[in-house]
Design a protein around this motif. Structure first.
Motif, PDB file in Angstrom:
ATOM      1  N   LEU A 221       0.820  -1.195   0.000  1.00 14.95           N
ATOM      2  CA  LEU A 221       0.000   0.000   0.000  1.00 14.95           C
ATOM      3  C   LEU A 221       0.863   1.258   0.000  1.00 14.95           C
ATOM      4  O   LEU A 221       0.542   2.247  -0.661  1.00 14.95           O
ATOM      5  N   ILE A 222       1.986   1.197   0.729  1.00 14.95           N
ATOM      6  CA  ILE A 222       2.894   2.347   0.753  1.00 14.95           C
ATOM      7  C   ILE A 222       3.461   2.575  -0.643  1.00 14.95           C
ATOM      8  O   ILE A 222       3.524   3.715  -1.145  1.00 14.95           O
TER       9      ILE A 222
ATOM     10  N   LEU B 204       3.805   5.769  -5.450  1.00 13.70           N
ATOM     11  CA  LEU B 204       3.762   5.852  -6.910  1.00 13.70           C
ATOM     12  C   LEU B 204       2.702   6.847  -7.350  1.00 13.70           C
ATOM     13  O   LEU B 204       2.934   7.696  -8.222  1.00 13.70           O
ATOM     14  N   GLU B 205       1.550   6.785  -6.759  1.00 13.24           N
ATOM     15  CA  GLU B 205       0.462   7.672  -7.149  1.00 13.24           C
ATOM     16  C   GLU B 205       0.753   9.115  -6.758  1.00 13.24           C
ATOM     17  O   GLU B 205       0.319  10.037  -7.429  1.00 13.24           O
ATOM     18  N   GLU B 206       1.472   9.291  -5.663  1.00 13.64           N
ATOM     19  CA  GLU B 206       1.814  10.642  -5.221  1.00 13.64           C
ATOM     20  C   GLU B 206       3.031  11.185  -5.965  1.00 13.64           C
ATOM     21  O   GLU B 206       3.438  12.316  -5.734  1.00 13.64           O
ATOM     22  N   GLY B 207       3.665  10.354  -6.773  1.00  9.65           N
ATOM     23  CA  GLY B 207       4.840  10.781  -7.515  1.00  9.65           C
ATOM     24  C   GLY B 207       6.101  10.833  -6.685  1.00  9.65           C
ATOM     25  O   GLY B 207       7.096  11.448  -7.084  1.00  9.65           O
ATOM     26  N   ALA B 208       6.083  10.211  -5.545  1.00  7.61           N
ATOM     27  CA  ALA B 208       7.266  10.219  -4.685  1.00  7.61           C
ATOM     28  C   ALA B 208       8.306   9.225  -5.176  1.00  7.61           C
ATOM     29  O   ALA B 208       9.437   9.219  -4.692  1.00  7.61           O
ATOM     30  N   VAL B 209       7.909   8.374  -6.104  1.00  5.33           N
ATOM     31  CA  VAL B 209       8.846   7.371  -6.596  1.00  5.33           C
ATOM     32  C   VAL B 209       8.387   6.977  -7.994  1.00  5.33           C
ATOM     33  O   VAL B 209       7.221   7.117  -8.351  1.00  5.33           O
ATOM     34  N   ASN B 210       9.348   6.552  -8.823  1.00  2.00           N
ATOM     35  CA  ASN B 210       8.972   5.956 -10.104  1.00  2.00           C
ATOM     36  C   ASN B 210       9.915   4.801 -10.399  1.00  2.00           C
ATOM     37  O   ASN B 210      10.763   4.458  -9.582  1.00  2.00           O
ATOM     38  N   GLU B 211       9.753   4.222 -11.585  1.00  3.29           N
ATOM     39  CA  GLU B 211      10.528   3.005 -11.863  1.00  3.29           C
ATOM     40  C   GLU B 211      12.022   3.275 -11.902  1.00  3.29           C
ATOM     41  O   GLU B 211      12.834   2.350 -11.768  1.00  3.29           O
ATOM     42  N   LYS B 212      12.386   4.552 -12.055  1.00  9.37           N
ATOM     43  CA  LYS B 212      13.821   4.838 -12.162  1.00  9.37           C
ATOM     44  C   LYS B 212      14.429   5.191 -10.810  1.00  9.37           C
ATOM     45  O   LYS B 212      15.638   5.259 -10.678  1.00  9.37           O
TER      46      LYS B 212
ATOM     47  N   ALA C 289       7.818  10.470   2.759  1.00  6.59           N
ATOM     48  CA  ALA C 289       7.534  11.328   1.620  1.00  6.59           C
ATOM     49  C   ALA C 289       6.028  11.474   1.405  1.00  6.59           C
ATOM     50  O   ALA C 289       5.542  12.556   1.076  1.00  6.59           O
ATOM     51  N   VAL C 290       5.307  10.416   1.607  1.00 12.03           N
ATOM     52  CA  VAL C 290       3.854  10.477   1.346  1.00 12.03           C
ATOM     53  C   VAL C 290       3.116  11.138   2.513  1.00 12.03           C
ATOM     54  O   VAL C 290       2.189  11.923   2.310  1.00 12.03           O
ATOM     55  N   GLY C 291       3.529  10.829   3.703  1.00 10.72           N
ATOM     56  CA  GLY C 291       2.895  11.438   4.874  1.00 10.72           C
ATOM     57  C   GLY C 291       1.738  10.599   5.398  1.00 10.72           C
ATOM     58  O   GLY C 291       1.059   9.907   4.646  1.00 10.72           O
ATOM     59  N   PRO C 292       1.484  10.661   6.718  1.00  7.74           N
ATOM     60  CA  PRO C 292       0.492   9.774   7.354  1.00  7.74           C
ATOM     61  C   PRO C 292      -0.932   9.989   6.852  1.00  7.74           C
ATOM     62  O   PRO C 292      -1.689   9.034   6.712  1.00  7.74           O
TER      63      PRO C 292
ATOM     64  N   LEU D 160       4.229  -1.894 -11.688  1.00 10.24           N
ATOM     65  CA  LEU D 160       5.407  -1.979 -10.827  1.00 10.24           C
ATOM     66  C   LEU D 160       5.129  -2.817  -9.582  1.00 10.24           C
ATOM     67  O   LEU D 160       5.980  -3.582  -9.135  1.00 10.24           O
ATOM     68  N   ILE D 161       3.935  -2.675  -9.046  1.00  6.17           N
ATOM     69  CA  ILE D 161       3.618  -3.474  -7.844  1.00  6.17           C
ATOM     70  C   ILE D 161       3.578  -4.957  -8.205  1.00  6.17           C
ATOM     71  O   ILE D 161       4.117  -5.813  -7.493  1.00  6.17           O
ATOM     72  N   HIS D 162       2.947  -5.262  -9.335  1.00  3.24           N
ATOM     73  CA  HIS D 162       2.935  -6.659  -9.790  1.00  3.24           C
ATOM     74  C   HIS D 162       4.354  -7.184  -9.978  1.00  3.24           C
ATOM     75  O   HIS D 162       4.661  -8.312  -9.562  1.00  3.24           O
ATOM     76  N   GLN D 163       5.182  -6.366 -10.590  1.00  2.00           N
ATOM     77  CA  GLN D 163       6.577  -6.781 -10.794  1.00  2.00           C
ATOM     78  C   GLN D 163       7.268  -7.044  -9.473  1.00  2.00           C
ATOM     79  O   GLN D 163       7.983  -8.038  -9.303  1.00  2.00           O
TER      80      GLN D 163
END
Lengths: 580, 364
Positions: free
Chosen positions: A316-317, A322-330, A377-380, A494-497
Motif C-alpha cells: 500500500l505504501i 507511486l500515485e503521489e509521484g514520490a517514486v517511479n521506476e527509475k 515522503a507520502v505522509g500519514p 510496478l507493484i505486480h513486478q
C-alpha cells in the motif's frame, strides 16, 4: 306443651319437610340451568381447551451446501420425550420415564410451549420403542420428532457456517416472538445467523384431541412444517478441508477467493470449535470452557481479529508513493541497513543493508529503509486515505455477522486520543505496517485481491445460490463491481513486478517456481514470536485466485506462511487447475 | 290414591337409566357384554337387588320395628367390628368388611332409622322434652362417633341430620329445635380442639375442597366443565370429551351426573331431577297416607336417605356442595348402594301396602 294430637302434628312436620325437599330440588334445577344454559359458552370453551392441544411443529432448516453441493449443514431427526401436563405431575412423569429408560435423566426439563416440557433429547430408536410400548403406564409423556442440526465438516467450516441454538429470551423479545417458540432453533453465528430468514423454513402446527392423560386420541388438523430454502455457498469444501489441515497445530487464518467475483472459496480459522456440540446445547461449564479458551476458538479470526499487517502493508505504501509521484521506476534508494532521522536510528530488518535498490527490488527484499523514506515522503494522512481506498478500516460487506474493521491511525487521532503529537517515528512505523495500525486478515485479502484485479472491487460474498424446496435455483449471485481504484497503469505494473520478484528472488522464495505474485509480512507483536503473513495471487496474468495466509507466531513471512501458500497453490493446480 | 306405582316405576326407570349411564362411561364397553365390565356388573347388581326388593316387601315393617333394639345393637356391633377388622379403601378410610364387599355404615343407616322409629313412637308422651332430646342424642352419638372415626364424615353427618329430623318429626317446638341447632354448632367448635391434626386436615378438605386445587378442586372444575359443555340438549349419547376422554374423574360413581349432563344436557339433567322428584314425592305421600305414627316416622326418615344423597351428590357435581364420596342413588355404579337403596324403597313399599282408612288429602 301442645301435645293434643301427635299424629296430626307429625303430619304437618312431614309436609314441611316435603316443601324443604322441593326447595332443594328447585335450587338444583336453577343451578343446572345456570351452568348448562346461561354459562355454557364459557364451559364449552374450557372443554375445548381441555381436549384440544395445539402443538407447534418446528420447521426443518434448509441445507447449506458448498459450491459443489457438498453438505455443510443439514437437519437430522431428533426423537424427544415431551411432558404434557395432565393428571400426573412433572416429578412422577420423570421418574416413570427413568424407570422405562433404565437411566437417570440428568438434564433439567425445558419449556417448549405453554406447559409442555422437553425431558430428554436424542432418544435412540430402541428407547423410543420402549416408551411407546409402555403406553398407558407413562401418562403425560409423548414422543415427538424434532430436528437436530448436523455439520458434517464440523470444525472445518465452523466459523463460516456458524451454528444454531435455541432461541433466547432476548431474541424472543426482539420482535421474533411471532415466528419462534422457545424451543425453536435459530442461527447463532456465521451464515446460519446471517441468512436465518432464508434458512428457517415455515413452521407448522398440529391440533390434537388429547385425553386427560395427555395421550393423543386423534389428530384434528395437521399443518406440516415446510422446508423452504437451502443455500449454496461459494466455499469449496475440499479446498477448505485441505487448508484446515495445513493449519494443524497452529493458530491462524487462510483465505482464498476469486478476486474478480468476490467469491470466497476458503475461509479457515484455527483453533476452531465443534458446531455440532454447540447446536446440541452445551452445559454452562462446557460453554465457559469454550468461551474462555485462550485460543479463542469461537472467534472468526479472518474478520474479527486485529493484527498489525507488517510488511504486507508495504504494497500500500508503494502504491501511495507511486500515485503521489514520490517514486517511479527509475528511482533508486540506498539502504545501509538503517535510517537516521531526527537523532534516531531506524534499522532495516537486514542490518548489513540492501545496498542500492529500486522500488521493485525494495518490494522483493522488503527493504524497510526504502519504505521509511517513501512513508515519510507520502505522509500519514495520505497513507490513511489510500488505505481507505483499499477498504482498510471499512466494512467489507461480506455476508457474515460480527465483522470488525481495522484501525488506521492519523495525527489527528493521536492528538485527540493520546494527547500527543504525531512524530516522524510514527510515520516510519506505519510505513512498515507496525505501530498503531491494525487490520483484519480479510482486509489484507481484499488488498491483495484489489491489486490482482488492478483496482476492480468485486463485492466479497459467501452466498452463491438460493435453492427452493425442490432444489431448483431461485436466486444466484451476479458478480457486481462495487468500486474501482483509479491509478496509473504503471503503478499496478510496478507493484505486480515487485510481487513477482518477491517470489522469484526475494523473501517469498518458498513459492519459487510457481506462477505466483506475493508478498511476505512479519508482524511484530509484544506477546511472543512474530506473526507470519503471506498474501498473493496467481496466475500472474489474469489471476484466478487471491489468497492470504496468517500464522500467529509463525515467525517471519518468508517462513511458515509462504510455505503454506505454496501448498495451497499446488493443491489448486493439481485439483482444480484448468477448470476455471 | 296408590303411590306404590309411581314409587316402583320411578325406582325402576332410575335403575335402568343407571345402567345406561354406567355404560356410557364404561372403558370396557367396547369388549361387548362381559361381566367384568362396569355396566355388566351393574346389570347383575340391578337384577339381584330387585329380587331382594321382592323379598323385602314381604317383610312386615311392624316386625322390623319390633326388633328395633336388636337392630341397634347389631349396628353398633358391626361398626365396632369394622373399626377393628375393617379394610381400608383408597380414601384411607376403614369402612369395609368381607373383602370390601359390604360397608356396614350403609346398612347402619337403615338400621338406625328403624331403631329411632321404634324408640320414639314408644315415647309419644315425652315428645318435645329435653329429656327425650338427650336420650336421642346419646343413642345417636354412639354410631355417629364410630363412623366419624372410620373416618367417614359424609355418613356421620347423615346420622346427625337423621337424628335431628327425628326430633322434628317428634314435634319438638321450633324454638327448642333452634336451641338444639345452636348447641350443635357450639359442640362442633369445641370438639375441633380435641381432634388430631390429620383429622382436622380431612375435615377441612371435606368442607373446603378448593384448598387442594389438584385434588378434589380439580374434580369439581372438570365436573362443571362437563355440565356446562353439555348445554341445553347435550352432546349426545356416548359423546362429550369430558367424560369420554377421561377428564372427568370418578365418572362411574361420584361424578356420573356430570357425565350424564354432558351427554343429555340440561334436559337430560332435569329428567333425572324430575324422576327423583316423583320418587320422593311418592315416599312423602306414603308417609302422609300411613295411619300410624311408626309408619310415618319410618317412611319419612328413610326418604331422607335419598334426599340427602341426591342433594349432596348433585350439589357437588354442580359445585355447590363439598366433594364427598356420596353416590347418586340408582345411577352411580355400585352394588351395595343399590341394595341399600332398594331395601329402603322396599320397606316404604311395605308401609304403603298396609294402608289405613283415614281420610286425607295427598300433597301436590
Amino acid at each position: 306443651m301442645w301435645n293434643k294430637n301427635p299424629l296430626e302434628q307429625t303430619q304437618r312436620r312431614i309436609t314441611i319437610l316435603f316443601w324443604i325437599f322441593l326447595a332443594l330440588l328447585i335450587v338444583l334445577s336453577l343451578r343446572l340451568w345456570q351452568l348448562s344454559v346461561l354459562e355454557r359458552e364459557r364451559y364449552q370453551l374450557r372443554s375445548e381447551q381441555n381436549r384440544i392441544r395445539i402443538s407447534p411443529l418446528s420447521a426443518p432448516r434448509g441445507f447449506i451446501f458448498d459450491r459443489n453441493r457438498q453438505v455443510l449443514a443439514e437437519d437430522l431427526p431428533n426423537f424427544t420425550a415431551v411432558f404434557v401436563p395432565g393428571t400426573v405431575n412433572l416429578e412422577e412423569a420423570i421418574s416413570g420415564l427413568e424407570q422405562i429408560l433404565g437411566r437417570t435423566i440428568s438434564t433439567s426439563p425445558r419449556e417448549r410451549s405453554s406447559g409442555e416440557m422437553v425431558l430428554v433429547d436424542n432418544l435412540t430408536i430402541e428407547e423410543v420403542i420402549r416408551i411407546e410400548q409402555a403406553g398407558e403406564k407413562l401418562p403425560g409423556i409423548l414422543i415427538e420428532t424434532f430436528f437436530a442440526r448436523h455439520y458434517p465438516l464440523s470444525e472445518v467450516t465452523s466459523h463460516v457456517v456458524g451454528y444454531v441454538g435455541r432461541v433466547s429470551a432476548e431474541e424472543l423479545s426482539q420482535g421474533k416472538s411471532a415466528d419462534y417458540s422457545p424451543d425453536d432453533f435459530i442461527g447463532k453465528n456465521g451464515v446460519e445467523l446471517f441468512y436465518e430468514d432464508i434458512l428457517k423454513g415455515k413452521k407448522g402446527y398440529r391440533r390434537m384431541e388429547v385425553n386427560a392423560l395427555g395421550k393423543v386420541v386423534s389428530v384434528l388438523e395437521n399443518v406440516p412444517p415446510r422446508f423452504e430454502n437451502s443455500l449454496v455457498l461459494t466455499l469449496d469444501s475440499e479446498f477448505q478441508q485441505f487448508c484446515y489441515q495445513l493449519l494443524e497445530g497452529k493458530k491462524g487464518v487462510i483465505l482464498v477467493g476469486d478476486p474478480w467475483t468476490g467469491e470466497i472459496l476458503v475461509m479457515v480459522n484455527r483453533p476452531a470449535f465443534d458446531p455440532n456440540a454447540l447446536s446440541r446445547g452445551v452445559t454452562q461449564e462446557e460453554w465457559k470452557e469454550i468461551s474462555l479458551d485462550p485460543g479463542f476458538p469461537l472467534t472468526n479470526r479472518a474478520i474479527q481479529s486485529l493484527y498489525p499487517p507488517g510488511s504486507l502493508f508495504k504494497l500500500l505504501i508503494a502504491f501511495s508513493a507511486l500515485e503521489e509521484g514520490a517514486v517511479n521506476e527509475k528511482s533508486v534508494f540506498s539502504c545501509p541497513g538503517y535510517l537516521d532521522y531526527n537523532d534516531w536510528r531506524y534499522w532495516c530488518w537486514k542490518r548489513q543493508g540492501h545496498g542500492r535498490v529500486d522500488l521493485v527490488s525494495a518490494i522483493a527484499q522488503s527493504c524497510n529503509v526504502t519504505f521509511y523514506n517513501l512513508g515519510l515522503a507520502v505522509g500519514p494522512d495520505n497513507i490513511r486515505n489510500y488505505a481507505q481506498q483499499f477498504y482498510f478500516g471499512r466494512p467489507s460487506g461480506i455476508d457474515l455477522p460480527g465483522e470488525k474493521n481495522g484501525f488506521l491511525p492519523s495525527p489527528l487521532w493521536k492528538r485527540q486520543n493520546l494527547g500527543e503529537f504525531w512524530f516522524p517515528g510514527d510515520t516510519i512505523n506505519l510505513a512498515i505496517g507496525q505501530g498503531y495500525l491494525l487490520v483484519t486478515p480479510f482486509e489484507c485479502w481484499q488488498m491483495i485481491s484489489l491489486i490482482a484485479t488492478q483496482g476492480i472491487k468485486a463485492k466479497p460474498h459467501l452466498l452463491l445460490k438460493v435453492l427452493d424446496a425442490k432444489g431448483e435455483e431461485i436466486w444466484s449471485f451476479t458478480p457486481q463491481i462495487e468500486d474501482k481504484i483509479e491509478a496509473q497503469p504503471q503503478t499496478w505494473n510496478l507493484i505486480h513486478q515487485g510481487m513477482r520478484q518477491v517470489v522469484e528472488q526475494g523473501t517469498g522464495y518458498a513459492c519459487r517456481g510457481l506462477p505466483v505474485n506475493g508478498k511476505t509480512g512479519t508482524a511484530q507483536n509484544p506477546q511472543g514470536e512474530d506473526h507470519s503473513w503471506f498474501g498473493g495471487f496467481f496466475p500472474r496474468e489474469e489471476p484466478e485466485l487471491a489468497f492470504l495466509v496468517l500464522v500467529e507466531h509463525g515467525g517471519d513471512g518468508s517462513g511458515e506462511a509462504a510455505q503454506l501458500s505454496r501448498k495451497i497453490v499446488e493443491w489448486w493446480i493439481k485439483n482444480r487447475g484448468g477448470s476455471e | 290414591m296408590d303411590f306404590k306405582k309411581p314409587l316402583v316405576i320411578a325406582a325402576l326407570v332410575l335403575s335402568i337409566l343407571g345402567i345406561f349411564a354406567v355404560y356410557s362411561v364404561d372403558p370396557f364397553r367396547g369388549q361387548g357384554l362381559v361381566w367384568s365390565s362396569f355396566y355388566g356388573r351393574q346389570i347383575i347388581w340391578c337384577l339381584v337387588s330387585w329380587v331382594w326388593f321382592l323379598l323385602i316387601i314381604r317383610i312386615d315393617y311392624q316386625t322390623l320395628i319390633k326388633y328395633g333394639w336388636w337392630i341397634y345393637l347389631l349396628v353398633i356391633f358391626s361398626l365396632i367390628a369394622v373399626l377393628i377388622v375393617g379394610e381400608v379403601d383408597e380414601t384411607g378410610s376403614r369402612r369395609w368388611i368381607f373383602s370390601r364387599s359390604v360397608q356396614p355404615s350403609e346398612l347402619a343407616k337403615i338400621g338406625f332409622i328403624i331403631f329411632l322409629t321404634r324408640y320414639l313412637v314408644q315415647r309419644v308422651e315425652e315428645f318435645d322434652t329435653w329429656a327425650l332430646f338427650f336420650k336421642v342424642a346419646a343413642l345417636g352419638a354412639i354410631p355417629t362417633l364410630l363412623i366419624f372415626f372410620q373416618p367417614d364424615f359424609g355418613t356421620a353427618i347423615f346420622f346427625v341430620i337423621i337424628s335431628f329430623l327425628a326430633l322434628v318429626l317428634s314435634n319438638f317446638a321450633v324454638r327448642r329445635l333452634l336451641v338444639i341447632l345452636g348447641m350443635g354448632v357450639v359442640a362442633s367448635f369445641i370438639s375441633w380442639f380435641f381432634l388430631l391434626d390429620y383429622q382436622k386436615e380431612r375435615l377441612l378438605s371435606f368442607f373446603a375442597p378448593q384448598r387442594d386445587p389438584l385434588g378434589s378442586g380439580y374434580n369439581v372444575i372438570q365436573s362443571l366443565i362437563a355440565i356446562g359443555a353439555g348445554g341445553l340438549s347435550g352432546k349426545g349419547w356416548l359423546s362429550g370429551s369430558q367424560s369420554q376422554l377421561q377428564f372427568l374423574p370418578a365418572r362411574y360413581t361420584d361424578f356420573i351426573f356430570a357425565a350424564w349432563c354432558e351427554q343429555f344436557g340440561f334436559l337430560g339433567g332435569m329428567a333425572l331431577l324430575v324422576l327423583f322428584g316423583v320418587l320422593i314425592w311418592s315416599m312423602f305421600n306414603i308417609a302422609l297416607e300411613c295411619p300410624n305414627l311408626e309408619g310415618k316416622f319410618l317412611t319419612s326418615l328413610l326418604t331422607w336417605i335419598f334426599v340427602f344423597q341426591i342433594g349432596i351428590n348433585i350439589g357437588m357435581n354442580m359445585g355447590i356442595m363439598p366433594v364427598t364420596g356420596i353416590p347418586l342413588p340408582f345411577i352411580s355404579y355400585g352394588g351395595s348402594s343399590l341394595v341399600v337403596n332398594l331395601t329402603a324403597v322396599g320397606i316404604i313399599y311395605n308401609v304403603a301396602q298396609s294402608k289405613g282408612e283415614e281420610d286425607w288429602e295427598p300433597i301436590l
